[in-house]
Design a protein around this motif. Structure first.
Motif, PDB file in Angstrom:
ATOM      1  N   ARG A 116       0.834  -1.207   0.000  1.00 51.87           N
ATOM      2  CA  ARG A 116       0.000   0.000   0.000  1.00 51.87           C
ATOM      3  C   ARG A 116       0.867   1.255   0.000  1.00 51.87           C
ATOM      4  NH1 ARG A 116      -5.259   0.999   1.156  1.00 51.87           N
ATOM      5  NH2 ARG A 116      -5.458  -1.007   0.093  1.00 51.87           N
ATOM      6  N   LEU A 117       1.935   1.260   0.800  1.00 52.36           N
ATOM      7  CA  LEU A 117       2.807   2.433   0.836  1.00 52.36           C
ATOM      8  C   LEU A 117       3.493   2.652  -0.504  1.00 52.36           C
ATOM      9  CD1 LEU A 117       4.092   4.765   2.365  1.00 52.36           C
ATOM     10  CD2 LEU A 117       5.912   3.185   3.106  1.00 52.36           C
ATOM     11  N   LEU A 118       3.843   1.574  -1.197  1.00 48.67           N
ATOM     12  CA  LEU A 118       4.534   1.722  -2.477  1.00 48.67           C
ATOM     13  C   LEU A 118       3.666   2.489  -3.476  1.00 48.67           C
ATOM     14  CD1 LEU A 118       6.930   1.124  -4.300  1.00 48.67           C
ATOM     15  CD2 LEU A 118       5.881  -1.098  -4.850  1.00 48.67           C
ATOM     16  N   GLU A 119       2.369   2.172  -3.512  1.00 51.99           N
ATOM     17  CA  GLU A 119       1.466   2.899  -4.417  1.00 51.99           C
ATOM     18  C   GLU A 119       1.459   4.388  -4.085  1.00 51.99           C
ATOM     19  OE1 GLU A 119      -2.381   1.181  -4.108  1.00 51.99           O
ATOM     20  OE2 GLU A 119      -1.715  -0.847  -4.616  1.00 51.99           O
ATOM     21  N   ARG A 120       1.307   4.697  -2.792  1.00 52.28           N
ATOM     22  CA  ARG A 120       1.232   6.099  -2.387  1.00 52.28           C
ATOM     23  C   ARG A 120       2.583   6.795  -2.537  1.00 52.28           C
ATOM     24  NH1 ARG A 120      -3.363   7.168   0.704  1.00 52.28           N
ATOM     25  NH2 ARG A 120      -2.673   9.336   0.483  1.00 52.28           N
ATOM     26  N   ALA A 121       3.661   6.078  -2.229  1.00 52.23           N
ATOM     27  CA  ALA A 121       4.991   6.690  -2.293  1.00 52.23           C
ATOM     28  C   ALA A 121       5.334   7.115  -3.710  1.00 52.23           C
ATOM     29  CB  ALA A 121       6.038   5.720  -1.757  1.00 52.23           C
ATOM     30  N   ARG A 122       4.994   6.256  -4.678  1.00 51.45           N
ATOM     31  CA  ARG A 122       5.278   6.613  -6.072  1.00 51.45           C
ATOM     32  C   ARG A 122       4.528   7.873  -6.475  1.00 51.45           C
ATOM     33  NH1 ARG A 122       4.962   0.390  -8.258  1.00 51.45           N
ATOM     34  NH2 ARG A 122       7.229  -0.032  -8.314  1.00 51.45           N
ATOM     35  N   ARG A 123       3.264   7.963  -6.081  1.00 50.16           N
ATOM     36  CA  ARG A 123       2.490   9.178  -6.412  1.00 50.16           C
ATOM     37  C   ARG A 123       3.064  10.406  -5.720  1.00 50.16           C
ATOM     38  NH1 ARG A 123      -2.170   5.736  -5.925  1.00 50.16           N
ATOM     39  NH2 ARG A 123      -2.693   6.619  -3.881  1.00 50.16           N
ATOM     40  N   LEU A 124       3.431  10.260  -4.439  1.00 49.28           N
ATOM     41  CA  LEU A 124       3.996  11.393  -3.694  1.00 49.28           C
ATOM     42  C   LEU A 124       5.303  11.870  -4.322  1.00 49.28           C
ATOM     43  CD1 LEU A 124       3.342  10.247  -0.016  1.00 49.28           C
ATOM     44  CD2 LEU A 124       2.383  12.276  -1.120  1.00 49.28           C
ATOM     45  N   LEU A 125       6.151  10.931  -4.688  1.00 50.28           N
ATOM     46  CA  LEU A 125       7.435  11.309  -5.277  1.00 50.28           C
ATOM     47  C   LEU A 125       7.253  11.934  -6.655  1.00 50.28           C
ATOM     48  CD1 LEU A 125       9.590   8.246  -4.186  1.00 50.28           C
ATOM     49  CD2 LEU A 125       9.678  10.576  -3.268  1.00 50.28           C
ATOM     50  N   ASP A 126       6.299  11.386  -7.436  1.00 49.79           N
ATOM     51  CA  ASP A 126       6.003  11.995  -8.745  1.00 49.79           C
ATOM     52  C   ASP A 126       5.505  13.419  -8.561  1.00 49.79           C
ATOM     53  OD1 ASP A 126       6.775   9.771 -10.129  1.00 49.79           O
ATOM     54  OD2 ASP A 126       4.746   8.989 -10.440  1.00 49.79           O
ATOM     55  N   ASP A 127       4.612  13.611  -7.579  1.00 50.11           N
ATOM     56  CA  ASP A 127       4.093  14.960  -7.320  1.00 50.11           C
ATOM     57  C   ASP A 127       5.203  15.906  -6.876  1.00 50.11           C
ATOM     58  OD1 ASP A 127       1.544  14.227  -7.990  1.00 50.11           O
ATOM     59  OD2 ASP A 127       0.836  13.967  -5.934  1.00 50.11           O
ATOM     60  N   ALA A 128       6.095  15.405  -6.030  1.00 50.69           N
ATOM     61  CA  ALA A 128       7.201  16.244  -5.555  1.00 50.69           C
ATOM     62  C   ALA A 128       8.116  16.634  -6.705  1.00 50.69           C
ATOM     63  CB  ALA A 128       7.992  15.500  -4.477  1.00 50.69           C
ATOM     64  N   ASP A 129       8.437  15.653  -7.563  1.00 47.05           N
ATOM     65  CA  ASP A 129       9.296  15.955  -8.722  1.00 47.05           C
ATOM     66  C   ASP A 129       8.612  16.953  -9.656  1.00 47.05           C
ATOM     67  OD1 ASP A 129      11.191  14.223  -7.770  1.00 47.05           O
ATOM     68  OD2 ASP A 129      10.577  12.542  -9.047  1.00 47.05           O
ATOM     69  N   SER A 130       7.294  16.764  -9.848  1.00 52.29           N
ATOM     70  CA  SER A 130       6.547  17.674 -10.708  1.00 52.29           C
ATOM     71  C   SER A 130       6.525  19.080 -10.129  1.00 52.29           C
ATOM     72  CB  SER A 130       5.120  17.150 -10.891  1.00 52.29           C
ATOM     73  OG  SER A 130       4.361  18.047 -11.662  1.00 52.29           O
ATOM     74  N   ALA A 131       6.370  19.187  -8.812  1.00 55.66           N
ATOM     75  CA  ALA A 131       6.347  20.505  -8.168  1.00 55.66           C
ATOM     76  C   ALA A 131       7.691  21.208  -8.319  1.00 55.66           C
ATOM     77  CB  ALA A 131       5.991  20.354  -6.689  1.00 55.66           C
ATOM     78  N   VAL A 132       8.761  20.460  -8.129  1.00 59.10           N
ATOM     79  CA  VAL A 132      10.098  21.048  -8.278  1.00 59.10           C
ATOM     80  C   VAL A 132      10.310  21.538  -9.701  1.00 59.10           C
ATOM     81  CG1 VAL A 132      12.569  20.526  -8.274  1.00 59.10           C
ATOM     82  CG2 VAL A 132      11.125  19.726  -6.396  1.00 59.10           C
ATOM     83  N   ASP A 133       9.919  20.709 -10.665  1.00 61.45           N
ATOM     84  CA  ASP A 133      10.076  21.088 -12.077  1.00 61.45           C
ATOM     85  C   ASP A 133       9.245  22.324 -12.403  1.00 61.45           C
ATOM     86  OD1 ASP A 133      10.922  20.505 -14.892  1.00 61.45           O
ATOM     87  OD2 ASP A 133       8.757  20.282 -15.133  1.00 61.45           O
ATOM     88  N   GLU A 134       8.017  22.364 -11.882  1.00 62.41           N
ATOM     89  CA  GLU A 134       7.154  23.509 -12.166  1.00 62.41           C
ATOM     90  C   GLU A 134       7.714  24.791 -11.563  1.00 62.41           C
ATOM     91  OE1 GLU A 134       2.523  24.943 -11.544  1.00 62.41           O
ATOM     92  OE2 GLU A 134       3.099  22.870 -11.142  1.00 62.41           O
TER      93      GLU A 134
END
Length: 298
Positions: free
Chosen positions: A63-81
């Protein structure tokens, strides 16, 4: 929750081997194991089933793996933006323009070039009279405006960057004696009636008409007001008076309307972009760079 630990967790989850995950993360294996233990202690849940032969995820780990991937993708996207905004490559740019600007090539050329270079920027276009743009820019409601103006229309808190000069035309009925000449002297129109914008619309054209008539020794007689330039052209074509408008509107073809040049060097409007005084944001700087290149090329 520490994003760094989440990245460690995802690496171990995907490799299912602490040694390979450590190599992937360019770190030693013991510190990686310590970080995973610290994450499990923080969450109060075991994330991996460890044995001498293999490592596998627990239900909580899946369960954490699913959420962790989304959180990390969001964090990377925020940094890029954030980085793209800081470089002027993303964000929202509010651009004002007068109603007659789309009749000239300048506005279209600049917007097309800017969109090609900065496709991620949200362009918000607002049709506004010049004085309305000055107010919006000085109050922070507009980033940049395309305006036609005279020197007397300058506004506190606004910087004007001239990009051209637009000649003005007199619009009249085709049967008017001056309609078929090369140009007209304003003094020959002292007995004519004029169609103008109402005082509240914020364009400088009524003031320009007043000045041209004063130069010719008379005060204009106003017979009609209209808020839209195309309405003025239609009224002039009907013989109800003479209108003073930018030459770019000559492309508006209404039967019996004629556009006549004026023999007076003051019969011009300055074409400028208006911005607020002070530092220029990266977003606006990018737009002004494209503007400079486009108008120079034109």
């Amino acid at each position: 929750m520490d994003l760094r630990r989440l990245r460690y967790f995802v690496a171990v989850s995907e490799e299912l081997n602490f040694t390979r995950a450590a190599a992937r993360l360019h770190m030693a294996q013991p510190p990686l194991s310590m970080q995973i233990r610290a994450l499990e202690d923080e969450l109060g849940a075991a994330l991996f089933i460890r044995s001498k032969r293999k490592v596998s995820l627990t239900d909580a780990g899946h369960r954490l793996l699913e959420r962790a991937r989304r959180l990390l993708d969001d964090a990377d996207s925020a940094v890029d933006e954030v980085r793209r905004v800081a470089r002027g490559e993303a964000g929202c740019l509010r651009v004002g323009f007068t109603a007659s600007m789309p009749y000239s090539a300048v506005l279209g050329d600049v917007l097309r070039s800017y969109r090609a270079r900065f496709p991620a920027v949200d362009l918000q276009l607002r049709e506004m009279f010049t004085r309305e743009q000055f107010v919006a820019i000085s109050q922070g409601g507009l980033d940049v405006g395309f305006v036609r103006h005279t020197a007397s229309m300058a506004s506190d808190g606004v910087v004007l960057r001239q990009i051209g000069r637009d000649p003005l035309r007199l619009v009249m009925h085709a049967g008017h004696p001056a309609a078929n000449g090369d140009a007209v002297n304003m003094a020959d129109l002292r007995d004519e009636g004029f169609i103008v914008f109402p005082p509240d619309v914020g364009t400088g054209l009524p003031g320009v008409l007043q000045q041209l008539c004063r130069n010719a020794g008379f005060a204009p007689r106003i017979v009609q007001t209209a808020r839209e330039a195309t309405t003025q052209i239609g009224l002039a074509a009907a013989g109800l008076g003479i209108a003073l408008l930018p030459a770019q509107l000559e492309c508006v073809h209404i039967p019996r309307a004629r556009y006549v040049p004026i023999r007076d060097p003051a019969a011009v409007f300055s074409l400028s972009v208006a911005v607020a005084e002070g530092p220029v944001s990266p977003l606006l700087a990018g737009f002004l760079d494209v503007l400079a290149e486009t108008t120079k090329a034109g």
